[in-house]
Design a protein around this motif. Structure first.
Motif, PDB file in Angstrom:
ATOM      1  N   THR A   1       0.843  -1.191   0.000  1.00  0.00           N
ATOM      2  CA  THR A   1       0.000   0.000   0.000  1.00  0.00           C
ATOM      3  C   THR A   1       0.878   1.241   0.000  1.00  0.00           C
ATOM      4  OG1 THR A   1      -1.782  -1.127   1.205  1.00  0.00           O
ATOM      5  CG2 THR A   1      -1.785   1.281   1.235  1.00  0.00           C
ATOM      6  N   LEU A   2       0.613   2.158  -0.918  1.00  0.00           N
ATOM      7  CA  LEU A   2       1.301   3.434  -0.986  1.00  0.00           C
ATOM      8  C   LEU A   2       0.309   4.534  -0.657  1.00  0.00           C
ATOM      9  CD1 LEU A   2       3.301   3.014  -4.337  1.00  0.00           C
ATOM     10  CD2 LEU A   2       3.950   2.294  -2.045  1.00  0.00           C
ATOM     11  N   SER A   3       0.783   5.581   0.024  1.00  0.00           N
ATOM     12  CA  SER A   3      -0.091   6.702   0.371  1.00  0.00           C
ATOM     13  C   SER A   3       0.679   8.009   0.287  1.00  0.00           C
ATOM     14  CB  SER A   3      -0.672   6.509   1.781  1.00  0.00           C
ATOM     15  OG  SER A   3       0.377   6.473   2.748  1.00  0.00           O
ATOM     16  N   CYS A   4      -0.065   9.094   0.363  1.00  0.00           N
ATOM     17  CA  CYS A   4       0.498  10.446   0.263  1.00  0.00           C
ATOM     18  C   CYS A   4       0.172  11.178   1.552  1.00  0.00           C
ATOM     19  CB  CYS A   4      -0.142  11.140  -0.943  1.00  0.00           C
ATOM     20  SG  CYS A   4       0.840  12.433  -1.697  1.00  0.00           S
ATOM     21  N   ARG A   5       1.196  11.767   2.191  1.00  0.00           N
ATOM     22  CA  ARG A   5       0.986  12.342   3.518  1.00  0.00           C
ATOM     23  C   ARG A   5       1.662  13.708   3.664  1.00  0.00           C
ATOM     24  NH1 ARG A   5      -0.776   8.327   7.320  1.00  0.00           N
ATOM     25  NH2 ARG A   5      -0.894   6.278   6.309  1.00  0.00           N
ATOM     26  N   THR A   6       1.178  14.461   4.668  1.00  0.00           N
ATOM     27  CA  THR A   6       1.794  15.739   5.030  1.00  0.00           C
ATOM     28  C   THR A   6       2.842  15.495   6.107  1.00  0.00           C
ATOM     29  OG1 THR A   6       0.214  16.170   6.807  1.00  0.00           O
ATOM     30  CG2 THR A   6      -0.391  16.909   4.573  1.00  0.00           C
ATOM     31  N   LYS A   7       3.520  16.567   6.537  1.00  0.00           N
ATOM     32  CA  LYS A   7       4.518  16.428   7.604  1.00  0.00           C
ATOM     33  C   LYS A   7       3.889  15.906   8.893  1.00  0.00           C
ATOM     34  CE  LYS A   7       7.988  18.901  10.275  1.00  0.00           C
ATOM     35  NZ  LYS A   7       8.567  20.211  10.650  1.00  0.00           N
ATOM     36  N   GLN A   8       2.606  16.268   9.130  1.00  0.00           N
ATOM     37  CA  GLN A   8       1.914  15.806  10.335  1.00  0.00           C
ATOM     38  C   GLN A   8       1.400  14.380  10.160  1.00  0.00           C
ATOM     39  OE1 GLN A   8       1.285  18.871   8.833  1.00  0.00           O
ATOM     40  NE2 GLN A   8       2.679  19.878  10.292  1.00  0.00           N
ATOM     41  N   GLN A   9       1.789  13.715   9.050  1.00  0.00           N
ATOM     42  CA  GLN A   9       1.392  12.339   8.716  1.00  0.00           C
ATOM     43  C   GLN A   9      -0.109  12.212   8.456  1.00  0.00           C
ATOM     44  OE1 GLN A   9       3.625   9.487   8.178  1.00  0.00           O
ATOM     45  NE2 GLN A   9       4.645  11.447   7.831  1.00  0.00           N
ATOM     46  N   LYS A  10      -0.724  13.322   8.033  1.00  0.00           N
ATOM     47  CA  LYS A  10      -2.134  13.287   7.647  1.00  0.00           C
ATOM     48  C   LYS A  10      -2.265  12.565   6.313  1.00  0.00           C
ATOM     49  CE  LYS A  10      -6.003  16.230   6.263  1.00  0.00           C
ATOM     50  NZ  LYS A  10      -6.435  17.623   5.984  1.00  0.00           N
TER      51      LYS A  10
END
Length: 368
Positions: free
Chosen positions: A300-309
């Motif tokens: 599984t791949l995902s896209c996140r912000t610095k806050q791991q959102k």
């Protein structure tokens, strides 16, 4: 009838480098069996040789210039030859390339050695870099006399390794400089050691801290880095972090990313991890596997912000080609295959993450 003398360079190549042995020949056509005594001059100043050949051992910069010769036999004197221009260039350093740079265990690796500027007559010598800090090189099989081809294939390569090449030519064995080391990287775990990353990601924000730890059967493990710039000057952890035991702690606002691995004092290697840095704190990163994925396993791949959102409405790319943009939060591959290997990145609201390599290994490799 005696022709005008001519100065000839006795070599199969025209470009001469510092340190080579050079032989110039004075050739006179005609004159029957005349026994000539020869006179030479460099830049219009006479030089000692009286034979038809002028040999220069380990040529230097100040040997560059115009060379002329003439023949003398009793009262018979030829004209001076036209000047032959000898130009001495600095010793070349070949450029070594490795393909592929990231490998699957057991794959073949092709090394290519290019001498710049191009010149003729080279044979190529191939080496494995045993210890990078002290530059200890070991000749590869079949390379002791050099190869005529400027490429060399290594079969069955399994783990991270570094290579160098150099070129040689001439009877007196003139050698170029060694190339800079080039590497073939393997994300697979060798038996000797493994590199662990904390946080367990291959993409990090510049303001984050990261710990890289060597786990293995040696007390001499050190974290090494090959930076994105390709320069080896900042090669050790102490340059861009703090080495504590077998762990390297890199503090916030660290330098650019690169390929990291562990190396023992005896030259053994761990798996390699390619870490990419996101410069913008308000940017996004791709969450992807740090270590190789085994064929048939889900990923599984995902896209996140610095806050791991976790971000939604994300586009995913594989080798720069759009793979999925249907609004889903994650890219899920139920059973990964070899064709899924490659570089991945994600995009959200006009912002794009760096790209990272996902390695896929066969089931037999996962049991090595």
């Amino acid at each position: 009838t005696v022709s005008e003398p001519k100065v000839i360079l006795k070599a199969d190549w025209s470009q001469i480098f510092r340190g080579e042995t050079v032989t110039l020949s004075c050739q006179i056509q005609g004159g029957g069996g005349t026994q000539w005594t020869y006179e030479w001059r460099q830049n219009w100043s006479n030089i000692p040789p009286t034979s038809s050949e002028y040999r220069i051992d380990k040529v230097k910069d100040d040997h560059s210039g115009d060379y002329s010769c003439q023949g003398r036999s009793g009262f018979l004197l030829t004209q001076w030859s036209d000047a032959f221009r000898l130009s001495v260039s600095r010793k070349p350093q070949p450029v070594l390339s490795v393909s592929p740079s990231w490998l699957s265990p057991g794959a073949s690796v092709t090394l290519s050695c290019e001498v710049k500027p191009p010149s003729a007559g080279w044979r190529f010598f191939w080496y494995k870099a045993k210890k990078y800090g002290s530059y200890s090189y070991e000749l590869l099989p079949g390379s002791s006399n050099g190869t005529q081809q400027n490429s060399y294939i290594i079969h069955g390569q399994k783990h991270t390794a570094g290579y160098v090449c150099r070129a040689g030519r001439g009877e007196s064995a003139f050698y170029s400089d060694y190339s800079e080391p080039s590497f073939v990287w393997s994300a697979a775990f060798p038996p000797a050691a493994s590199l662990r990353v904390n946080p367990d990601r291959v993409q990090l924000f510049r303001s984050e801290s990261v710990s890289l730890s060597c786990e293995g059967n040696s007390t001499e493990w050190r974290v090494k880095r090959f930076p994105e710039t390709g320069h080896l000057s900042d090669f050790n952890c102490s340059t861009w972090g703090t080495m504590t035991g077998s762990s390297c702690i890199i503090k916030p606002f660290w330098s650019d990313g690169g390929v990291f691995w562990c190396e023992s004092g005896s030259g053994e290697f761990s798996n390699a991890v390619n870490i990419t840095v996101q410069d913008k704190d308000d940017g996004i990163i791709l969450q992807s596997p740090v270590h190789p994925v085994t064929e048939g396993d889900p990923v599984t791949l995902s896209c996140r912000t610095k806050q791991q959102k976790l971000l939604s409405d994300v586009s995913f790319y594989h080798n720069n080609k759009l793979l999925q943009n249907d609004g889903r939060e994650e890219l899920k591959i139920s059973a990964v295959s070899k064709s899924d290997e490659g570089f991945y990145s994600c995009e959200h609201s006009g912002q794009k993450s760096p790209q990272s390599w996902m390695s896929v290994q066969g089931e037999e490799a996962s049991n090595i």
